[in-house]
Design a protein around this motif. Structure first.
Motif, mmCIF file in Angstrom:
data_model
loop_
_atom_site.group_PDB
_atom_site.id
_atom_site.type_symbol
_atom_site.label_atom_id
_atom_site.label_comp_id
_atom_site.label_asym_id
_atom_site.label_seq_id
_atom_site.Cartn_x
_atom_site.Cartn_y
_atom_site.Cartn_z
ATOM 1 N N ASP A 10 0.849 -1.048 -0.086
ATOM 2 C CA ASP A 10 0.017 0.294 -0.256
ATOM 3 C C ASP A 10 1.219 1.320 0.284
ATOM 4 O OD1 ASP A 10 -2.307 -1.510 0.010
ATOM 5 O OD2 ASP A 10 -3.165 -0.720 1.990
ATOM 6 N N ASN A 142 -12.012 -1.109 -5.961
ATOM 7 C CA ASN A 142 -11.234 -1.582 -6.623
ATOM 8 C C ASN A 142 -9.638 -1.941 -5.087
ATOM 9 O OD1 ASN A 142 -7.378 -1.670 -7.595
ATOM 10 N ND2 ASN A 142 -8.537 -0.078 -8.933
ATOM 11 N N ARG A 144 -6.797 -3.445 -5.498
ATOM 12 C CA ARG A 144 -5.464 -2.815 -5.371
ATOM 13 C C ARG A 144 -4.887 -1.570 -5.152
ATOM 14 N NH1 ARG A 144 -2.413 -2.110 -11.700
ATOM 15 N NH2 ARG A 144 -0.193 -1.658 -10.515
ATOM 16 N N TYR A 145 -6.190 -0.472 -4.791
ATOM 17 C CA TYR A 145 -6.055 0.732 -4.572
ATOM 18 C C TYR A 145 -6.492 0.746 -3.421
ATOM 19 C CZ TYR A 145 -4.032 1.880 -9.195
ATOM 20 O OH TYR A 145 -3.621 1.396 -10.569
ATOM 21 N N THR A 185 -12.760 -7.229 -6.190
ATOM 22 C CA THR A 185 -13.277 -6.269 -6.464
ATOM 23 C C THR A 185 -14.703 -6.417 -7.093
ATOM 24 O OG1 THR A 185 -11.280 -6.426 -8.552
ATOM 25 C CG2 THR A 185 -13.706 -5.704 -9.180
ATOM 26 N N GLN A 242 1.317 -11.384 -9.963
ATOM 27 C CA GLN A 242 1.025 -9.287 -10.144
ATOM 28 C C GLN A 242 -0.428 -8.928 -9.823
ATOM 29 O OE1 GLN A 242 2.314 -7.372 -13.429
ATOM 30 N NE2 GLN A 242 1.418 -5.046 -12.113
ATOM 31 N N SER A 243 -1.318 -9.587 -10.640
ATOM 32 C CA SER A 243 -2.956 -9.569 -10.783
ATOM 33 C C SER A 243 -2.877 -10.659 -9.603
ATOM 34 C CB SER A 243 -3.472 -9.746 -11.489
ATOM 35 O OG SER A 243 -3.193 -8.623 -12.373
#
Length: 326
Positions: A10, A142, A144-145, A185, A242-243
């Motif tokens: 993060d 999201n 990821r963020y 997601t 990565q994902s």
């Protein structure tokens, strides 16, 4: 000697001490310690181990996933006394070093950590009170963020007064109630929530759930159902580190349950059809989907690796859970 590894988390680099790959540690024994630092927003911290000389620097890295908790987003508080085991994460450096981390973190005696409501009541200012619930549509979240936005239902929107409510609210990871899971997601679903005010008088969503306070777990969002407890074997066909997703090819010598096989075949043919509609070549290879959250903590997958797993079915088809290298 001990080295220094780390991880990106993060927006910041966290130094996690490393040890040689053959460093001996009793992963079954329970230890006690005190939380020296913990960031609820980032989901990690450190525990000072009471018994000195067990681990490098007498401290262990801890992530929220490793906390035994009844809170919607597990976290610890500085100076809290806890009990835990030590897990070993391998291949954390250029020489194959390992890192040691706290796992199965609980209160002393094994009790679940449950502090969120009490801490929130002390530290947060609420619009309408801590138990007030509003409704709206989660436009997106999201992972990821670590944030998303909610469109508030019109009947709650007010433009003036001390308890004015805007038409849109930001929600952050710590307030997405996924029942202790890492929320994935999410798009365009009906939700209910509270509203809290930051020290800068910014309003944000609080304890966001599905209607009737139902947690936004994968089981509830996708109607996920575990298929027994049998472990199956297979090979990692695709892994996108990565994902955080990939596919497993199940070992054909152990047939899948008929209802699972039927759903897997349909899933494969539907995917092939979608690919061909976009001008791509589809595949008849039947693969099981997996997410990072369904992989054993500390496991580092790669294509061609042999693994064991359990099965689940959901609205999308068939997937692998409790994935662990052989």
């Amino acid at each position: 000697g001990y080295g220094g590894g780390g991880k990106w988390n993060d927006g910041g680099w966290v130094r996690v001490p490393t040890v040689p790959a053959d460093f001996a540690v009793d992963t079954e024994r329970r230890f006690v310690g005190t939380v020296s630092f913990y960031s609820k927003l980032k989901g990690y911290g450190f525990i000072e181990v009471a018994e000195k000389g067990i681990v490098p620097e007498d401290r262990l890295f801890v992530q929220w996933k490793s906390i035994k908790s009844e809170d919607r987003f597990p976290f610890l508080i500085k100076d809290m006394e806890v009990e835990f085991q030590v897990s070993k994460w391998t291949n954390m450096g250029p020489q194959g070093e390992a890192s040691l981390r706290a796992s199965d973190v609980s209160l002393p005696g094994g009790g679940a950590v449950h502090v969120q409501d009490e801490v929130d009541a002390e530290k947060k200012t609420f619009i309408g009170g801590q138990d007030m619930r509003y409704t709206g549509t989660l436009k997106f979240y999201n992972p990821r963020y670590g944030y998303g936005y909610i469109a508030v239902d019109p009947q709650f929107v007010t433009q003036s007064g001390e308890d004015a409510v805007p038409s849109e609210l930001r929600v952050e990871r710590s307030e997405v109630n996924a029942g202790g899971q890492n929320p994935g997601t999410i798009q365009e679903i009906r939700v209910e929530f509270g509203i809290w005010k930051t020290s800068k008088d910014i309003l944000k969503a609080y304890n966001v759930t599905l209607p009737d306070k139902v947690p936004m777990t994968l089981e509830n969002l996708e109607n996920r159902k575990a298929v027994g407890s049998q472990m199956y074997r297979g090979e990692v066909s695709v892994w996108n580190s990565q994902s955080g997703w990939g596919f497993i090819k199940a070992e054909p010598s152990v047939p899948l349950p008929p209802e699972v096989q039927e759903k897997l075949t349909k899933q494969t043919q539907d995917a092939k059809k979608r690919a061909e509609e976009k001008g791509r070549t589809g595949s008849d290879e039947e693969l099981l989907y997996m997410r990072r959250d369904d992989i054993q903590p500390g496991a580092r997958l790669q294509k061609g690796m042999q693994v064991m797993f359990t099965l689940y079915v959901d609205d999308k088809g068939v997937g692998a859970a409790q994935v662990q290298p052989l």
